[in-house]
Design a protein around this motif. Structure first.
Motif, PDB file in Angstrom:
ATOM      1  N   ALA A 114      45.202  38.173  30.073  1.00 29.57           N
ATOM      2  CA  ALA A 114      45.739  37.561  31.294  1.00 29.57           C
ATOM      3  C   ALA A 114      45.406  38.407  32.521  1.00 29.57           C
ATOM      4  O   ALA A 114      45.061  37.873  33.582  1.00 29.57           O
ATOM      5  N   TYR A 115      45.477  39.736  32.396  1.00 29.87           N
ATOM      6  CA  TYR A 115      45.112  40.620  33.508  1.00 29.87           C
ATOM      7  C   TYR A 115      43.616  40.520  33.812  1.00 29.87           C
ATOM      8  O   TYR A 115      43.207  40.505  34.968  1.00 29.87           O
ATOM      9  N   ILE A 116      42.808  40.436  32.769  1.00 28.24           N
ATOM     10  CA  ILE A 116      41.360  40.284  32.968  1.00 28.24           C
ATOM     11  C   ILE A 116      41.065  38.971  33.677  1.00 28.24           C
ATOM     12  O   ILE A 116      40.280  38.921  34.626  1.00 28.24           O
ATOM     13  N   LYS A 117      41.702  37.915  33.256  1.00 30.84           N
ATOM     14  CA  LYS A 117      41.499  36.600  33.880  1.00 30.84           C
ATOM     15  C   LYS A 117      41.971  36.623  35.337  1.00 30.84           C
ATOM     16  O   LYS A 117      41.339  36.031  36.213  1.00 30.84           O
ATOM     17  N   TYR A 118      43.066  37.317  35.612  1.00 34.47           N
ATOM     18  CA  TYR A 118      43.561  37.457  36.988  1.00 34.47           C
ATOM     19  C   TYR A 118      42.504  38.100  37.880  1.00 34.47           C
ATOM     20  O   TYR A 118      42.230  37.634  38.982  1.00 34.47           O
ATOM     21  N   LEU A 119      41.898  39.195  37.403  1.00 30.87           N
ATOM     22  CA  LEU A 119      40.871  39.876  38.198  1.00 30.87           C
ATOM     23  C   LEU A 119      39.625  39.014  38.362  1.00 30.87           C
ATOM     24  O   LEU A 119      39.000  39.004  39.428  1.00 30.87           O
ATOM     25  N   GLU A 120      39.250  38.286  37.316  1.00 32.09           N
ATOM     26  CA  GLU A 120      38.087  37.398  37.412  1.00 32.09           C
ATOM     27  C   GLU A 120      38.326  36.287  38.427  1.00 32.09           C
ATOM     28  O   GLU A 120      37.412  35.890  39.150  1.00 32.09           O
ATOM     29  N   ASN A 121      39.548  35.783  38.511  1.00 28.77           N
ATOM     30  CA  ASN A 121      39.860  34.737  39.487  1.00 28.77           C
ATOM     31  C   ASN A 121      39.963  35.294  40.902  1.00 28.77           C
ATOM     32  O   ASN A 121      39.557  34.641  41.865  1.00 28.77           O
ATOM     33  N   ASP A 149      32.970  36.757  42.328  1.00 29.40           N
ATOM     34  CA  ASP A 149      31.567  37.163  42.434  1.00 29.40           C
ATOM     35  C   ASP A 149      31.296  38.537  41.832  1.00 29.40           C
ATOM     36  O   ASP A 149      30.178  39.040  41.921  1.00 29.40           O
ATOM     37  N   GLU A 150      32.291  39.147  41.240  1.00 30.54           N
ATOM     38  CA  GLU A 150      32.159  40.492  40.683  1.00 30.54           C
ATOM     39  C   GLU A 150      32.191  40.436  39.152  1.00 30.54           C
ATOM     40  O   GLU A 150      32.749  39.516  38.567  1.00 30.54           O
ATOM     41  N   THR A 151      31.596  41.452  38.532  1.00 30.45           N
ATOM     42  CA  THR A 151      31.617  41.585  37.078  1.00 30.45           C
ATOM     43  C   THR A 151      32.416  42.839  36.741  1.00 30.45           C
ATOM     44  O   THR A 151      32.074  43.935  37.185  1.00 30.45           O
TER      45      THR A 151
END
Length: 77
Positions: free
Chosen positions: A8-15, A19-21
């Motif tokens: 969930a934290y990873i998905k939060y950062l991706e959202n 444009d970042e990896t």
């Protein structure tokens, strides 16, 4: 911490940064607070130039007329 919560934290950062990896993520739990320390992968960038009033990186997408206009222009050194 459960794997579902980490995802969930990873998905939060991706959202938040689409444009970042994400390169690395450190999750620090301090009582009720959660601190996220993250690093993104460096991005390659393409040099952009203004040629014949267009911002371009390369000339390969110019049609024949624009390519001819570019080759005929006066280049200042």
């Amino acid at each position: 911490m459960e794997d579902k919560e980490i995802q969930a934290y990873i998905k939060y950062l991706e959202n938040k940064f689409p444009d970042e990896t994400l390169k690395s993520l450190s999750i620090i739990i301090d009582g009720k607070d959660v601190n996220l320390d993250y690093i993104f992968q460096t991005q390659n960038f393409e040099k952009i130039r203004k040629i014949t009033d267009y911002l371009v990186g390369t000339l390969n997408r110019f049609n024949n007329a624009k390519a001819a206009e570019e080759s005929d222009r006066v280049k200042y050194v």
